[in-house]
Design an enzyme around this catalytic site. Structure first.
Site, PDB file in Angstrom:
ATOM      1  N   ARG A 100     -16.724 -12.040  -1.603  1.00 23.22           N
ATOM      2  CA  ARG A 100     -15.988 -11.598  -0.415  1.00 23.22           C
ATOM      3  C   ARG A 100     -15.978 -10.079  -0.368  1.00 23.22           C
ATOM      4  O   ARG A 100     -15.985  -9.418  -1.422  1.00 23.22           O
ATOM      5  CB  ARG A 100     -14.549 -12.125  -0.443  1.00 23.22           C
ATOM      6  CG  ARG A 100     -13.680 -11.591   0.687  1.00 23.22           C
ATOM      7  CD  ARG A 100     -12.297 -12.194   0.701  1.00 23.22           C
ATOM      8  NE  ARG A 100     -11.518 -11.623   1.798  1.00 23.22           N
ATOM      9  CZ  ARG A 100     -10.556 -10.720   1.639  1.00 23.22           C
ATOM     10  NH1 ARG A 100     -10.255 -10.293   0.433  1.00 23.22           N
ATOM     11  NH2 ARG A 100      -9.894 -10.235   2.694  1.00 23.22           N
ATOM     12  N   ASP A 135       0.855  -1.189   0.000  1.00 22.29           N
ATOM     13  CA  ASP A 135       0.000   0.000   0.000  1.00 22.29           C
ATOM     14  C   ASP A 135       0.892   1.242   0.000  1.00 22.29           C
ATOM     15  O   ASP A 135       1.766   1.359   0.861  1.00 22.29           O
ATOM     16  CB  ASP A 135      -0.892   0.011   1.247  1.00 22.29           C
ATOM     17  CG  ASP A 135      -1.886  -1.155   1.239  1.00 22.29           C
ATOM     18  OD1 ASP A 135      -2.327  -1.553   2.339  1.00 22.29           O
ATOM     19  OD2 ASP A 135      -2.176  -1.665   0.140  1.00 22.29           O
TER      20      ASP A 135
HETATM   21  C1  LIG Z   1      -3.250   5.120  -2.834  1.00 26.02           C
HETATM   22  C2  LIG Z   1      -3.902   4.016  -3.178  1.00 26.02           C
HETATM   23  C3  LIG Z   1      -3.819   3.376  -4.521  1.00 26.02           C
HETATM   24  C4  LIG Z   1      -4.573   2.038  -4.287  1.00 26.02           C
HETATM   25  C5  LIG Z   1      -5.610   2.420  -3.256  1.00 26.02           C
HETATM   26  C6  LIG Z   1      -4.786   3.220  -2.272  1.00 26.02           C
HETATM   27  C7  LIG Z   1      -3.903   2.225  -1.457  1.00 26.02           C
HETATM   28  C8  LIG Z   1      -3.754   0.855  -2.160  1.00 26.02           C
HETATM   29  C9  LIG Z   1      -3.579   0.996  -3.689  1.00 26.02           C
HETATM   30  C10 LIG Z   1      -3.833  -0.302  -4.511  1.00 26.02           C
HETATM   31  C11 LIG Z   1      -4.977  -1.127  -3.889  1.00 26.02           C
HETATM   32  C12 LIG Z   1      -2.582  -1.212  -4.634  1.00 26.02           C
HETATM   33  C13 LIG Z   1      -2.825  -2.332  -5.664  1.00 26.02           C
HETATM   34  C14 LIG Z   1      -3.165  -1.737  -7.046  1.00 26.02           C
HETATM   35  C15 LIG Z   1      -4.397  -0.798  -7.011  1.00 26.02           C
HETATM   36  C16 LIG Z   1      -4.498  -0.139  -8.399  1.00 26.02           C
HETATM   37  C17 LIG Z   1      -5.696  -1.601  -6.827  1.00 26.02           C
HETATM   38  O1  LIG Z   1      -5.700  -2.826  -7.103  1.00 26.02           O
HETATM   39  O2  LIG Z   1      -6.731  -1.024  -6.456  1.00 26.02           O
HETATM   40  C18 LIG Z   1      -4.141   0.281  -5.909  1.00 26.02           C
HETATM   41  C19 LIG Z   1      -5.181   1.358  -5.555  1.00 26.02           C
HETATM   42  C20 LIG Z   1      -5.492   2.350  -6.701  1.00 26.02           C
HETATM   43  O3  LIG Z   1      -4.563   2.869  -7.363  1.00 26.02           O
HETATM   44  O4  LIG Z   1      -6.710   2.578  -6.912  1.00 26.02           O
HETATM   45  O1  LIG Z   2      -9.237  -7.253   0.330  1.00 21.97           O
HETATM   46  C1  LIG Z   2      -8.175  -7.515   0.939  1.00 21.97           C
HETATM   47  O2  LIG Z   2      -8.076  -8.447   1.759  1.00 21.97           O
HETATM   48  C2  LIG Z   2      -6.926  -6.679   0.679  1.00 21.97           C
HETATM   49  C3  LIG Z   2      -7.225  -5.452  -0.151  1.00 21.97           C
HETATM   50  C4  LIG Z   2      -5.999  -4.580  -0.277  1.00 21.97           C
HETATM   51  O3  LIG Z   2      -4.869  -5.007  -0.044  1.00 21.97           O
HETATM   52  C5  LIG Z   2      -6.152  -3.181  -0.697  1.00 21.97           C
HETATM   53  O4  LIG Z   2      -7.299  -2.776  -1.050  1.00 21.97           O
HETATM   54  O5  LIG Z   2      -5.088  -2.468  -0.668  1.00 21.97           O
HETATM   55 FE   LIG Z   3      -3.420  -3.377   0.079  1.00 17.66          FE
END
Ligand SMILES: C=C1C[C@]23C[C@H]1CC[C@H]2[C@]1(C)CCC[C@@](C)(C(=O)O)[C@H]1[C@@H]3C(=O)O
Ligand SMILES: O=C(O)CCC(=O)C(=O)O
Ligand SMILES: [Fe+2]
Length: 386
Positions: free
Chosen positions: A319, A255
């Site tokens: 989930r 994160d």
């Molecule tokens: C600052 C952020 C970008 C994301 C949401 C928050 C903290 C976690 C990041 C995230 C979940 C990390 C994995 C990739 C991501 C694109 C996702 O799967 O949602 C990321 C989030 C985002 O950029 O929206």
């Molecule tokens: O859904 C989860 O258990 C993890 C989600 C997560 O890592 C995120 O939203 O950054």
């Molecule tokens: Fe995460």
């Protein structure tokens, strides 16, 4: 830090693998396409963009991660021995995988249940209704279906709803978000999330005190840094998936934020990479999962590690998880205590790191290193996301 500078990957793959129409309806078309995939009656197989490389979708270890459940109630009841025990548990967890769970947090279980139920109700809405809250390009707020409006491959098997939180405003910002985006009928769920976010902020400040103690940092250094925090609330919805071993609910990442407080339902799916194994984190009723993010790793000058984790899906059960991402006020300079030497990361602001993840780089397992390279090369180094 990785010595070999590689430019941040463009957010969109060079050859989009789903034929998105251009123009203003792209986000709608992308969400419609992604939502159709989630409706398994119409799409029994998984389209290419949702398939993940085997390296990232490696099987789950049979060994659950032993995550300590830390009683943070000791910070309120003056139990000195309990406080030392809690600080030692946090230090041990954060020096290894960076995950721990907390009990004694004082968050009303009924409020957590109401927040999970509120998210369920939202994600069950018709797509056209959810699209009224569609994500504003370049920001993190809003509804997305598989991030199909942002990415062209490795689409996560999830829908998300995200919004900002900060307290001290004249009006309740979360209530205003829900009513302003979705209408007056959404005021009750807005009030649930307003209260939930207020509780999450208070809990995150308590955890900052515990982190100060465990790191031997002067009392108040981290708590004060986050007093005027402006955080992100994210609801994750993971539909059942016919081929769960080839896709991911949320891909491997750290994160970018400072601290994450995760409330998950009882289905399970959160996994942490430890010694090359993806170890499941079993849901503990009443506990909240805490993990360190990139911003706190920088604030601790690398002493505590941002945790590498992912979320897997399954064939049978949907989930849900609620992630509260603690973030500094945008213009605060992220800098460890003066005694920290040698410095592991340059000074930066959360605004810059947030912008980097929303406009130039898909957050993954190397975001902070890519970000510090991007900072040193200047914004011109990033391939702007179209
Ligand atoms: C600052 C952020 C970008 C994301 C949401 C928050 C903290 C976690 C990041 C995230 C979940 C990390 C994995 C990739 C991501 C694109 C996702 O799967 O949602 C990321 C989030 C985002 O950029 O929206
Ligand atoms: O859904 C989860 O258990 C993890 C989600 C997560 O890592 C995120 O939203 O950054
Ligand atoms: Fe995460």
């Amino acid at each position: 830090m990785d010595a070999s500078p590689t430019p941040p990957l463009p957010l969109r793959a060079p050859t989009p693998s789903i034929d998105l129409p251009a123009g203003k309806d792209r986000a709608d078309a992308a969400a419609n396409k992604a939502a159709a995939v989630f409706d398994l009656r119409r799409e029994p197989k998984i389209p290419e963009p949702f398939l993940w490389p085997h390296e990232e979708a490696r099987p789950t270890s049979a060994a659950e991660l032993e995550v300590p459940v830390v009683d943070v109630g000791v910070l309120r009841n003056g139990d000195g021995a309990g406080l030392r025990r809690a600080a030692a548990q946090v230090a041990a967890a954060c020096a290894t995988h960076g995950f721990f769970q907390v009990c004694g947090h004082g968050v009303d279980a009924a409020l957590g249940r109401a927040a999970l139920d509120g998210a369920s109700d939202f994600f069950r809405l018709p797509l056209a209704e959810k699209q009224r809250a569609r994500r504003v390009p370049g920001t993190v707020s809003g509804y997305t279906s598989a991030h199909a409006d942002r990415f062209a491959s490795k689409l996560p098997w999830k829908e998300t709803l995200s919004f900002g939180f900060h307290d001290g405003a004249a009006a309740p910002v979360v209530v205003d978000y829900f009513t302003g985006t979705l209408g007056q009928d959404f005021e009750p769920v807005g009030r649930v999330y307003q209260r939930y976010c207020e509780e999450m902020k208070e809990l995150s400040l308590t955890i900052m005190e515990l982190l100060e103690l465990s790191l031997g940092v002067e009392r108040g250094y981290y708590r004060e840094f986050f007093e005027d925090s402006r955080s992100i609330m994210r609801c994750n919805y993971y539909p059942p998936c016919p081929v769960p071993e080839r896709t991911l609910g949320t891909g491997p990442h750290c994160d970018p934020t400072a601290l994450t407080i995760l409330l998950q339902d009882d289905v399970g799916g959160l996994e942490v990479l430890v010694d090359g194994e993806w170890r499941p984190v079993r849901p503990v009723p009443g506990a909240m999962v805490i993990n360190i993010g990139d911003t706190f790793m920088a604030l601790s000058n690398g002493r505590y590690k941002s945790c590498l984790h992912r979320a897997v899906v399954n064939r049978r059960q949907e989930r849900q998880s609620l992630a509260f991402f603690l973030c500094p006020r945008e213009d605060r300079v992220v800098r460890p205590p003066a005694s920290a030497a040698p410095r592991q990361y340059p000074d930066f602001t959360w605004a810059d790191l947030m912008r980097f993840t929303q406009r130039h780089y898909r957050a993954d397992t190397r975001t902070l290193d890519a970000f510090t390279r991007w900072l040193s090369h200047g914004p011109a180094a990033a391939a702007p996301c179209t």
